[in-house]
Design an enzyme around this catalytic site. Structure first.
Site, mmCIF file in Angstrom:
data_model
loop_
_atom_site.group_PDB
_atom_site.id
_atom_site.type_symbol
_atom_site.label_atom_id
_atom_site.label_comp_id
_atom_site.label_asym_id
_atom_site.label_seq_id
_atom_site.Cartn_x
_atom_site.Cartn_y
_atom_site.Cartn_z
ATOM 1 N N ASN A 13 0.839 -1.202 0.000
ATOM 2 C CA ASN A 13 0.000 0.000 0.000
ATOM 3 C C ASN A 13 0.872 1.249 0.000
ATOM 4 O OD1 ASN A 13 -2.510 -1.356 0.238
ATOM 5 N ND2 ASN A 13 -2.287 -1.460 2.464
ATOM 6 N N ASP A 17 0.908 4.489 1.953
ATOM 7 C CA ASP A 17 0.303 5.002 3.183
ATOM 8 C C ASP A 17 0.196 6.525 3.139
ATOM 9 O OD1 ASP A 17 0.176 2.453 4.158
ATOM 10 O OD2 ASP A 17 1.889 2.651 5.520
ATOM 11 N N GLY A 49 1.591 -1.412 3.724
ATOM 12 C CA GLY A 49 0.959 -2.684 3.397
ATOM 13 C C GLY A 49 1.601 -3.753 4.245
ATOM 14 N N LYS A 50 0.789 -4.575 4.896
ATOM 15 C CA LYS A 50 1.347 -5.559 5.827
ATOM 16 C C LYS A 50 2.355 -6.484 5.155
ATOM 17 C CE LYS A 50 -2.296 -5.596 9.266
ATOM 18 N NZ LYS A 50 -1.356 -5.116 10.296
ATOM 19 N N THR A 96 0.726 -11.328 20.246
ATOM 20 C CA THR A 96 1.512 -10.110 20.487
ATOM 21 C C THR A 96 0.704 -9.172 21.375
ATOM 22 O OG1 THR A 96 0.735 -9.140 18.401
ATOM 23 C CG2 THR A 96 2.818 -10.342 18.351
ATOM 24 N N ASP A 108 5.609 5.849 17.441
ATOM 25 C CA ASP A 108 4.737 5.450 16.323
ATOM 26 C C ASP A 108 4.660 3.930 16.288
ATOM 27 O OD1 ASP A 108 3.357 5.060 13.987
ATOM 28 O OD2 ASP A 108 4.635 6.325 12.749
ATOM 29 N N ASP A 116 3.981 -5.895 12.082
ATOM 30 C CA ASP A 116 4.644 -6.365 10.865
ATOM 31 C C ASP A 116 6.139 -6.539 11.101
ATOM 32 O OD1 ASP A 116 2.190 -6.208 9.580
ATOM 33 O OD2 ASP A 116 2.541 -4.147 8.906
#
EC number: 2.7.1.15
Length: 327
Positions: free
Chosen positions: A13, A15, A40-41, A230, A264, A270
């Site tokens: 992606n 972002d 994008g993951k 997680t 952030d 990921d």
């Protein structure tokens, strides 16, 4: 043992990110600072794996536009081999808000990602048959049929499969679970998938459960494999299937996260997945706990940087930050 490659099947992606004091409420307009970059993951995880020292091949779908050109250029910069399905749709996009505490809200526009097909993934068969491939990693921002095909090919050739069941609103079929060796949900993804299987769990209280109770829930989600939940700043919880402890001394345990100055959290999950896949591919003979410890440190360090794919650290950065020596 020879280091092996990671094959990532997933999304790319562009972002679009707004940094704001707090996340907007419905109907509210806020002023913020804007930035744009790759994400994008799938791509985030591919970059994390590559910067962790693994050879990486990334199967994806891209549009014939500036976003697709960006993906190709950045993959080349990090030595990621692309297996691209060209699409008439625009390259995927994401709209992201990040507050002053590093929390985020994200909306995805799939675009070309929705075109990734099982036929395109089947073309990876030669790579999966090659003894040089150690892990296939996938998420849920691309069609389930493509992911299931990749995992079926991996299973056929004895390659480990790692499923990150994100985003939480994507459904995992029983067939895909059956092809999954390891899964890495966060609290929300874990509870959402459990609820689809008819079991109750609350993401707000999950981390506070006793280890035995959390282990029992993990066994309901993936009875035959390893579940890693997680838990953000709390690290993660590991649950192995009985008789398959992956070199560990316990069937379940917690791995705390190191203290960092997070600014952030975009892409932290990921970062964890890419680093875990790379560690498993590079030194699969080590106890699983060592791979988990590395992945937790890697993800923690990524939160001290802004952005997604471009915020992924290199192995040397992790070693220096946490004084772990060469990775």
């Amino acid at each position: 043992m020879m280091a092996k490659r990671v094959i990532v099947v997933g999304s790319f992606n562009v972002d679009h990110v707004w940094s704001v004091a707090r996340l907007p409420r419905p109907g509210e307009t806020l002023a913020g600072e804007y930035g744009s970059g790759p994400g994008g993951k799938g791509f985030n995880q591919a970059v994390a794996a590559a910067r962790s020292g693994a050879a990486v091949r990334f199967a994806c779908a891209l549009g014939d536009d500036a976003g697709g050109q960006l993906a190709r250029a950045l993959a080349a910069d990090d030595g990621i081999a692309l297996h691209v399905l060209a699409s008439d749709a625009p390259t995927g996009t994401a709209g992201i808000y990040v507050d002053r505490d590093g929390r985020n809200s994200i909306v995805i526009g799939p675009g070309a990602n929705a075109a990734l097909s099982a036929d395109h993934v089947r073309e990876l068969g030669a790579d999966l048959a090659d003894a040089g491939t150690g892990v296939v990693l996938a998420q849920l921002e691309t069609p389930a049929e493509a992911i299931a095909t990749a995992f079926a090919l991996a299973r056929e050739h004895g390659v480990a499969t790692l499923l990150n069941p994100a985003p939480a609103d994507a459904e995992v079929t029983p067939g895909l679970w059956a092809l999954t060796d390891l899964t890495t949900p966060n609290e929300t993804e874990f509870c959402t998938q459990l609820q689809r299987l008819g079991h109750d769990a609350d993401p707000d209280t999950l981390a506070g459960l006793a280890d035995d109770d959390l282990h029992a829930l993990c066994r309901r989600l993936l009875p035959h494999g390893t579940v890693v939940i997680t838990l953000g700043a709390a690290g993660c919880f590991v649950s192995h299937a009985s008789g398959h402890l992956r070199g560990d001394g316990a069937a379940c345990y917690r791995q705390p996260a190191p203290r960092v100055e997070a600014i952030d959290t975009i892409g932290a999950g990921d970062a964890f997945n890419g680093a875990l896949a790379a560690s498993l591919a590079r030194a699969g003979e080590k106890p699983f706990a060592e791979h988990i410890a590395h992945a937790v440190r890697y993800a923690a360090l990524s939160t001290e940087r802004r952005g997604a794919a471009l915020a992924m650290p290199r192995a040397a950065d992790v070693a220096a930050r946490f004084d772990t020596g060469a990775s």
